[in-house]
Write a protein that holds these residues in place. Structure first.
Motif, mmCIF file in Angstrom:
data_model
loop_
_atom_site.group_PDB
_atom_site.id
_atom_site.type_symbol
_atom_site.label_atom_id
_atom_site.label_comp_id
_atom_site.label_asym_id
_atom_site.label_seq_id
_atom_site.Cartn_x
_atom_site.Cartn_y
_atom_site.Cartn_z
ATOM 1 N N VAL A 80 2.231 -7.767 4.817
ATOM 2 C CA VAL A 80 1.655 -9.103 4.662
ATOM 3 C C VAL A 80 1.885 -9.889 5.959
ATOM 4 C CG1 VAL A 80 1.653 -11.245 3.340
ATOM 5 C CG2 VAL A 80 2.037 -9.052 2.179
ATOM 6 N N THR A 81 0.825 -10.445 6.507
ATOM 7 C CA THR A 81 0.901 -11.193 7.763
ATOM 8 C C THR A 81 1.354 -12.632 7.503
ATOM 9 O OG1 THR A 81 -1.377 -12.003 7.670
ATOM 10 C CG2 THR A 81 -1.024 -9.808 8.608
ATOM 11 N N ASP A 83 -0.204 -15.287 8.121
ATOM 12 C CA ASP A 83 -1.292 -16.093 7.587
ATOM 13 C C ASP A 83 -1.839 -15.519 6.275
ATOM 14 O OD1 ASP A 83 -2.335 -13.901 8.883
ATOM 15 O OD2 ASP A 83 -4.037 -14.962 9.756
ATOM 16 N N ASN A 84 -0.986 -14.713 5.621
ATOM 17 C CA ASN A 84 -1.232 -14.254 4.250
ATOM 18 C C ASN A 84 -2.412 -13.294 4.093
ATOM 19 O OD1 ASN A 84 -0.192 -14.289 1.614
ATOM 20 N ND2 ASN A 84 -1.783 -15.710 0.919
ATOM 21 N N HIS A 85 -2.554 -12.366 5.029
ATOM 22 C CA HIS A 85 -3.489 -11.252 4.873
ATOM 23 C C HIS A 85 -2.675 -9.990 4.596
ATOM 24 C CE1 HIS A 85 -6.212 -14.042 6.939
ATOM 25 N NE2 HIS A 85 -7.204 -13.321 6.449
ATOM 26 N N THR A 86 -3.141 -9.182 3.677
ATOM 27 C CA THR A 86 -2.468 -7.919 3.363
ATOM 28 C C THR A 86 -3.132 -6.787 4.130
ATOM 29 O OG1 THR A 86 -1.865 -8.683 1.150
ATOM 30 C CG2 THR A 86 -1.808 -6.314 1.544
ATOM 31 N N LEU A 87 -2.327 -6.084 4.928
ATOM 32 C CA LEU A 87 -2.830 -4.979 5.743
ATOM 33 C C LEU A 87 -2.416 -3.646 5.147
ATOM 34 C CD1 LEU A 87 -1.745 -6.279 9.293
ATOM 35 C CD2 LEU A 87 -3.842 -6.823 8.027
ATOM 36 N N GLY A 88 -3.322 -2.681 5.202
ATOM 37 C CA GLY A 88 -2.972 -1.322 4.840
ATOM 38 C C GLY A 88 -2.385 -0.596 6.041
ATOM 39 N N ALA A 89 -1.418 0.271 5.814
ATOM 40 C CA ALA A 89 -0.773 0.993 6.915
ATOM 41 C C ALA A 89 -0.210 2.312 6.411
ATOM 42 C CB ALA A 89 0.332 0.140 7.531
ATOM 43 N N LEU A 174 -5.988 -10.060 15.322
ATOM 44 C CA LEU A 174 -5.401 -8.752 15.622
ATOM 45 C C LEU A 174 -4.028 -8.902 16.263
ATOM 46 C CD1 LEU A 174 -8.253 -7.781 14.898
ATOM 47 C CD2 LEU A 174 -8.131 -6.216 16.851
ATOM 48 N N THR A 175 -3.851 -9.969 17.032
ATOM 49 C CA THR A 175 -2.540 -10.241 17.624
ATOM 50 C C THR A 175 -1.509 -10.539 16.536
ATOM 51 O OG1 THR A 175 -3.613 -11.140 19.607
ATOM 52 C CG2 THR A 175 -1.299 -11.692 19.258
ATOM 53 N N ILE A 176 -1.910 -11.333 15.559
ATOM 54 C CA ILE A 176 -1.021 -11.643 14.426
ATOM 55 C C ILE A 176 -0.683 -10.367 13.650
ATOM 56 C CG2 ILE A 176 -0.891 -12.837 12.199
ATOM 57 C CD1 ILE A 176 -2.675 -15.024 13.450
ATOM 58 N N ASP A 177 -1.684 -9.504 13.457
ATOM 59 C CA ASP A 177 -1.463 -8.260 12.701
ATOM 60 C C ASP A 177 -0.453 -7.363 13.407
ATOM 61 O OD1 ASP A 177 -3.401 -9.253 11.018
ATOM 62 O OD2 ASP A 177 -5.002 -7.961 11.772
#
Length: 397
Positions: A80-81, A83-89, A174-177
């Motif tokens: 979770v970033t 700014d509240n985005h959920t990323l798959g990894a 993308l920088t935040i991610d």
């Protein structure tokens, strides 16, 4: 008879000329329409990131074994970033950890071994290029090589809007991610001095920004590797060739100011050249000489920018070179000769048979290495020699 033959030739010439004009008109109209469309922010963003192309199709992210990974070696995780985005990894275990497990391992082996692996083994944070997902076969080949030949753990994320990650991609996003991925590693037990950030293609710009951000925070980590980097997005636009030999911007350069006008509409910069000198850790820049997508001189530009502070400055040429005197030309040539000698004394060149050339120098803060591989196209990370180079440069055990 002669008059009839002459008339036939004239008809053929006229027909050919008419068809040629029609073809050029059609292609010219298509070219102009395409450029106009690319000035529209929504279309431009999709053309740059190409995140809507989700390859492989119908991906099962919780089943990495389907894409070539060993049973139980990969943990499918969520990050979770801020700014509240959920990323798959995917978190891939180093072979040092994985091969110490009994075989076959349980399905949740990787999830249970995350903390142990991060605490005991070096880790690669892998930031991929545009299009496709973390399960794309070329990327899977790189994870396999990094975890086996380099013997490192790998964290591979899908940026926002890619794969199963939420959101819409942007340069700042993308920088935040990437920072969220870094924070996940350190929160779960990785030491900064054990982490190498590896960026590929578009990911090299993201990786460079992350490296600079960490340097500004006073965080010293193991190193940064840029595979197939570009100096800036503007430079890519200037040099991009379809199939490696059809320059996209050539028609615009024939109209004064047209190319600059088009580039003024670019929403994203991804200007690695402007920040590369602020990286404070060992740095590997690697490019294939047969890369059709991004010419290898982009890597030369980055390496030269890092070397520049250690070379004697050279006077700029005047707009009208005939204004210079013989003495001024002599001074200029002397400066070039001195720079060439300084470069030879600073940079060590090693030729690696059937692989390429390695150029390296030591600055006061870090080691900087440029490797030009003979082959690898735009995916040099799949080459065993490249994986071995990463292991050597960053002193992986």
């Amino acid at each position: 008879m002669g008059f009839s033959a002459e008339m036939s030739r004239e008809v053929v010439k006229t027909t050919f000329g008419s068809r040629a004009r029609t073809v050029f008109t059609v292609f010219g109209g298509f070219y102009i329409a395409l450029l106009v469309l690319l000035t529209i922010p929504w279309i431009q963003t999709h053309a740059l990131f190409m995140n809507v192309i989700k390859l492989p199709l119908f991906v099962q992210y919780d089943n990495p074994e389907s894409y070539g990974m060993a049973p139980g070696k990969v943990a499918n995780i969520k990050i979770v970033t801020p700014d509240n985005h959920t990323l798959g990894a995917w978190f891939i275990l180093s072979d040092n950890v994985y091969q110490s497990m009994p075989f076959p391992p349980p399905p949740d082996a990787a999830e249970n071994a995350v903390h142990e692996a991060l605490a005991s083994q070096p880790t690669i944070l892998f930031l991929h290029g545009n299009t496709a997902t973390r399960a794309f076969y070329v990327r899977v080949r790189q994870y396999s090589g990094f975890s086996s030949r380099v013997r490192a753990n790998v964290l591979a994320i899908d940026y926002r809007g890619f794969g199963d990650s939420e959101g819409t991609p942007s340069e700042s996003g993308l920088t935040i991610d990437s920072r969220a991925a870094w924070d996940w590693l350190t929160t779960n037990g990785a030491k900064p001095e054990d982490i190498v950030i590896v960026g590929h293609s578009l990911g090299t710009a993201v990786a460079s920004k992350l490296a600079v951000s960490l340097a500004e925070d006073g965080t010293h980590f193991k190193g940064l590797a840029l595979l197939s980097p570009f100096s800036s997005l503007h430079a890519v636009v200037d040099t991009y060739c379809v199939f490696g030999f059809l320059p996209v911007m050539l028609p615009l350069t024939m109209v004064p100011g047209a190319a600059d006008l088009f580039k003024s509409f670019l929403r994203h910069e991804f200007n690695t050249l402007s920040i590369i000198s602020r990286v404070k850790v060992p740095l590997l820049i690697l490019h294939s000489e047969n890369d059709w997508d991004i010419p290898h001189w982009h890597s030369d530009a980055l390496f030269d920018a890092l070397l520049e502070p250690y070379l004697t400055p050279v006077a700029s040429l005047p707009h009208n070179v005939t204004l210079w005197s013989t003495e001024e030309w002599s001074d200029y040539e002397g400066q070039l000769t001195l720079r060439s000698r300084e470069r030879e004394s600073l940079v060590t060149r090693t030729h690696i048979h059937n692989f390429g050339d390695m150029h390296e120098f030591e600055s006061s803060e870090k080691k900087i290495v440029l490797v030009k591989a003979l082959t690898g196209w735009h995916e040099p990370g799949t080459i065993e020699g490249v994986q071995d180079t990463i292991r050597h440069v960053f002193s992986f055990a």
